[in-house]
Design an enzyme around this catalytic site. Structure first.
Site, PDB file in Angstrom:
ATOM      1  N   CYS A  91      24.662  46.227  33.860  1.00 48.33           N
ATOM      2  CA  CYS A  91      24.650  47.474  34.190  1.00 48.33           C
ATOM      3  C   CYS A  91      24.585  47.640  35.559  1.00 48.33           C
ATOM      4  O   CYS A  91      23.343  47.151  36.311  1.00 48.33           O
ATOM      5  CB  CYS A  91      23.543  48.184  33.309  1.00 48.33           C
ATOM      6  SG  CYS A  91      23.970  49.709  32.938  1.00 48.33           S
ATOM      7  N   CYS A  93      61.777  47.642  50.040  1.00 42.15           N
ATOM      8  CA  CYS A  93      62.319  46.434  50.826  1.00 42.15           C
ATOM      9  C   CYS A  93      62.501  46.816  52.054  1.00 42.15           C
ATOM     10  O   CYS A  93      62.089  45.878  52.886  1.00 42.15           O
ATOM     11  CB  CYS A  93      63.538  46.135  49.917  1.00 42.15           C
ATOM     12  SG  CYS A  93      64.273  44.207  50.607  1.00 42.15           S
TER      13      CYS A  93
END
Lengths: 461, 427
Positions: free
Chosen positions: A135, A355
């Site tokens: 936790c 690209c």
């Protein structure tokens, strides 16, 4: 029909799907309902010392119209009295003897405190204990949770305290908020852990409110880091799972691992199994859609196993671990190139701009005749659907320049339109490790690298 | 329940707009932008919606199209941006028009002026006609700092947006709000002024450095049949429906002569007023109809009937009231020719004609060269007189006239006028 039963460090479960220790397993009524829906087990929401909670507790990360790719929380361990939790754990286990009921615990770091809670849990008839070392908020400030999990020596020591008292299996839950997950895992095993579970939530601040400038979730104008979970953390969890699965001391221990972190679908589950998980814990997906999701988790997993010829989960477990590799052992001569299917392409041209702007400039736009055209060069005097659609260019990969980076594949919005296909590179397989051994000069001398590339026909534009 | 004559689509809710905007793929060099005659950067404005940057979204739209609020409502998006959407082939195209309206509503509802007048150049430009072409040109010129006066012969600015677009698509307020926005850019709008009646060519030359003609088209031509005086003009009918709706009454049978988009609007109004049988008459077939396919589908869904290959012959009256229309069947060879002896009567209490508009008369009156009756212009929308430019329906010798084309004309002409004024200064 595939058999989904598991034996996890001696804990029997009709299927591998357990509710993770979290709000869904906060009460007996909830766990009853989850078992009615078909969950194989539940790790009870962590019990331990008295706490008080705050509101708001949960923040979430949404992407576009997709809600809750991740959730974060500042909720503490159970804020219900210990006695009530213990009674409900006992009642649930009696009502559901075939399901795995595991109590998660977190107490003050003293042998007496741990031994007391272990005995109290064993008195309920629970099948196992999960030590919550993970936790990341609140409890850690009180010396518990990730304050333990981040220090391997504490992991080992506390595990040994719990083990000294426990007759039922002890599972140690690991925090991901650490540089090397293997170290606390090894420590837990040294301390005698019967099993490991990972990952707990990741430290996070999920967002800010741009009107009020407050953190989200805002607790009376303040906020802080909380535990991050949900689909977005799955890659982190898979990597840590693989790190344990490929570590000889951890995998060699033979101790099972309960995998969790973003499991939402049976496909996610299968991936965790392939990287070595035995049981699977789920929280965020249940918090998003309710307990009913377990039906598809089981159904989808079974159907996939049948289609692959896997009879039991043991056949699946760790099946892909041998494929986990360091970079230095990857084949540098393997060549994949992108192929765009013109029949499926809708000409959004996202592959082109991705690209061209950010990758390797190897996608062209071509017109109907196949001639290369530049984007944004249409005649501004033209307009209309017909003209826009009929003159729209089509993206096409230049094979010889494609480095196989796979960015276009990832941005393409059409299923199956871009495929990465293997192309012979014409070079013999070789790894970086081999080159380090056989051509050490190329690792630190660009001239030597140039000669090597020329000799092997490696052209990088 | 009777369908009403109010704006057809409600505004998108914030949630609807988010879901729709998030569906947009953000295409590169997007076909929707190519298809838009004003080339609004559509993915850019859409992507600003989910991030609550509605001002940026509106700026993106208005930078290309000052009448973005009108175009969001009246554009035939199926034929333009949405028709070109890459999602259209297998899914639903993005509702670009409605998202544009969402962004436009934000600035208009919140009283935000996106643009300010440019630094004054001292140049004066007259714009004749306050329709979409004129307002677009005036606004663009004002942004460049020119002193612009728009002369409008009608009482209100907006042209067809105000008077001629059916309320289902554009309420009057929207067109007037846009005209007011243009006025706040420093444009003076003088209504009730007709060229050349109230303002001669000489006046224009004396008072202004350049002129932009955006006068639209003329009146509906005559059918040349007996009883024509009983036939209502379609554009007047639409104008009435926007300005004075209570004056329009339903009738048991209404005939609409024509099958273009204006005829469809008239039929829609008649139907929504509660008329019984509304029938559109066309001398050709549905294959030759000039109405957009989606408009045709819409009006059929409204319950409007069609009589194709039908030509009106004379209006039948009874005690000074319309009683019906005698028609004759036609055949296409390929022009429609009446078939002798095929006469028949369609009973009606109201007949409306919407058979196009006459060519603009202003061009000839100002001594400008014309092409097939329209004002002749070059690629920069310059007329045969160097200081006079023209755009909008009055130059549309080819292609379909539309609001968005008119807006683009105004933009092109404004740039050309600005350039010519700069050249004059330099010379």
């Amino acid at each position: 029909m595939a058999d989904l039963r598991i034996n996890f460090a001696g804990i029997q479960s009709p299927n591998p799907f357990w509710l993770a220790s979290a709000p869904p397993s906060n009460t007996g009524a909830q766990v009853h309902r989850a078992f009615e829906a078909g969950w194989g087990g539940a790790v009870w929401k962590t019990i331990g010392p008295p706490v008080l909670n705050v509101s708001n507790r949960y923040g979430a990360w949404h992407s576009g119209s997709n809600r809750m790719l991740a959730i974060n929380n500042v909720e503490l361990i159970s804020d219900r009295p210990l006695a009530i939790n213990l009674r409900e754990i006992r009642d649930v286990k009696r009502a559901w003897p075939d399901r795995a009921v595991i109590a998660s615990a977190m107490v003050e770091s003293t042998p007496a405190a741990w031994q007391t809670i272990v005995r109290q849990i064993e008195d309920t008839g629970a099948d196992g204990i999960e030590l919550n070392y993970g936790c990341p908020h609140g409890m850690s400030e009180r010396g518990m949770g990730s304050a333990v999990g981040q220090v391997p020596e504490y992991c080992e020591q506390i595990t040994s305290w719990a083990k000294a008292a426990a007759k039922i299996p002890v599972i140690v839950k690991l925090t991901p908020n650490i540089t090397n997950i293997v170290l606390p895992a090894q420590a837990a095993l040294r301390g005698g852990a019967d099993a490991l579970s990972l990952i707990n939530t990741v430290n996070s601040i999920i967002s800010l409110d741009l009107d009020t400038l407050e953190l989200i979730p805002s607790i009376g104008g303040k906020g802080g880091h909380g535990g991050y979970a949900g689909p977005a953390v799955k890659p982190i969890a898979l990597n840590m799972l693989a790190a344990l699965g490929t570590d000889p001391s951890v995998s060699g221990s033979g101790k099972p691992i309960s995998g969790m972190g973003g499991i939402s679908t049976w496909q996610d589950a299968a991936e965790f199994l392939l990287l070595g998980a035995t049981s699977l814990q789920v929280c965020t997906a249940a918090m998003h859609y309710g307990f009913r999701i377990v039906e598809d988790l089981c159904d989808g997993l079974k159907n996939w196993m049948d289609s692959k010829g896997f009879a039991t989960l043991a056949d699946v477990r760790g099946k892909s671990l041998h494929r986990v590799s360091d970079f230095q052992n990857l084949d540098l001569s393997y060549r994949a190139v992108a192929r765009i299917d013109p029949a499926l392409c809708i000409k959004c041209n996202l592959c082109y701009v991705a690209c061209n702007d950010t990758a390797h400039q190897c996608i062209d736009l071509v017109d109907k005749t196949g001639a290369r055209v530049q984007p944004c060069t249409w005649d501004p005097a033209g307009n209309g659907r017909e003209e826009a659609v009929s003159t729209r260019p089509q993206p096409r990969v230049r094979d010889e320049d494609c480095v196989g980076c796979r960015l276009c594949y990832n941005v393409c919005p059409v299923e199956g339109c871009i495929r990465m296909v293997e192309e012979p590179s014409g070079r013999e397989s070789v790894t970086w490790q081999t080159l380090v051994n056989t051509e050490p000069a190329i690792t630190n001398d660009w001239e030597a690298m140039k000669r090597y590339r020329e000799a092997h026909g490696i052209d990088i534009h | 329940m009777l369908k009403t004559l109010t704006e057809q689509f409600p505004p998108l809710s914030r949630h609807e707009a988010l879901v729709e905007a998030n569906r947009c793929l953000y295409c590169y060099d997007a076909p929707c932008t190519h298809a838009c005659p004003t080339h609004i950067d559509i993915p850019r404005f859409i992507k600003k919606i989910p991030t609550a940057n509605l001002l940026g979204s509106a700026q993106t739209i208005l930078a290309s199209n000052l009448l973005g609020a009108t175009c969001a409502r009246v554009c035939p998006v199926q034929e333009l941006c949405e028709g070109a959407c890459v999602l259209g082939a297998e899914h639903k195209p993005i509702a670009i028009g409605r998202l544009q309206r969402y962004a436009m509503d934000h600035v208009y509802n919140n009283g935000i002026d996106v643009f300010q007048p440019g630094p004054p150049t001292g140049k004066r430009v007259a714009v004749i006609g306050a329709g979409p072409a004129g307002l677009s040109c005036a606004g663009e010129l004002a942004r460049l700092g020119h002193d612009v006066t728009v002369f409008e012969k009608r009482e209100l600015p907006g042209g067809l947006s105000t008077y001629g677009i059916i309320v289902l698509r554009e309420p009057v307020d929207v067109a007037l709000a846009e005209a007011a926005m243009i006025a706040r850019l420093g444009v003076k709008i003088e209504s009730g002024v007709e060229v050349p009646r109230d303002l001669s060519a000489e006046d224009l030359r004396a008072r202004f450095d350049a002129v932009f003609l955006s006068v639209g088209l003329g009146a509906t031509p005559a059918l040349g049949i007996p009883g024509e005086e009983f036939i209502l003009d379609g554009l007047d009918y639409i104008s009435q429906s926007k300005m004075n709706l209570p004056e329009l009454k339903p009738h048991p049978a209404v005939l609409i002569i024509g099958a273009g988009n204006t005829a469809i609007d008239c039929a829609t109004i008649a139907k929504r007023l509660g008329s019984g049988r509304v029938t559109m008459l066309y001398r050709r077939t549905e294959n030759e109809m000039t109405a957009y396919p989606h408009e045709y589908a819409f009006v059929k869904n409204e319950g409007v009937d069609f009589e194709f290959l039908t030509l009106p012959v004379r209006v039948l009256t009874d005690n000074g009231a319309v009683a019906g229309l005698e028609c004759v069947r036609t055949r296409l060879i390929p022009h429609p020719e009446p078939i002798p002896g095929s006469n028949f009567v369609l009973p009606a209490q109201q007949i409306i004609k919407a058979i196009g508009q006459q060519k603009p008369s202003v061009g000839a009156a100002l001594g400008l060269a014309t092409e097939r009756g329209f004002i002749q212009v070059d690629a920069n929308l310059r007329t045969s007189q160097p200081a006079i430019f023209a755009g909008g329906d009055c130059i549309r010798a080819r292609g379909a006239a539309s609001t968005v084309m008119a807006v683009q004309d105004g933009k092109i002409a404004a740039r050309a006028i600005d350039k010519s004024l700069a050249e004059k200064v330099a010379a």
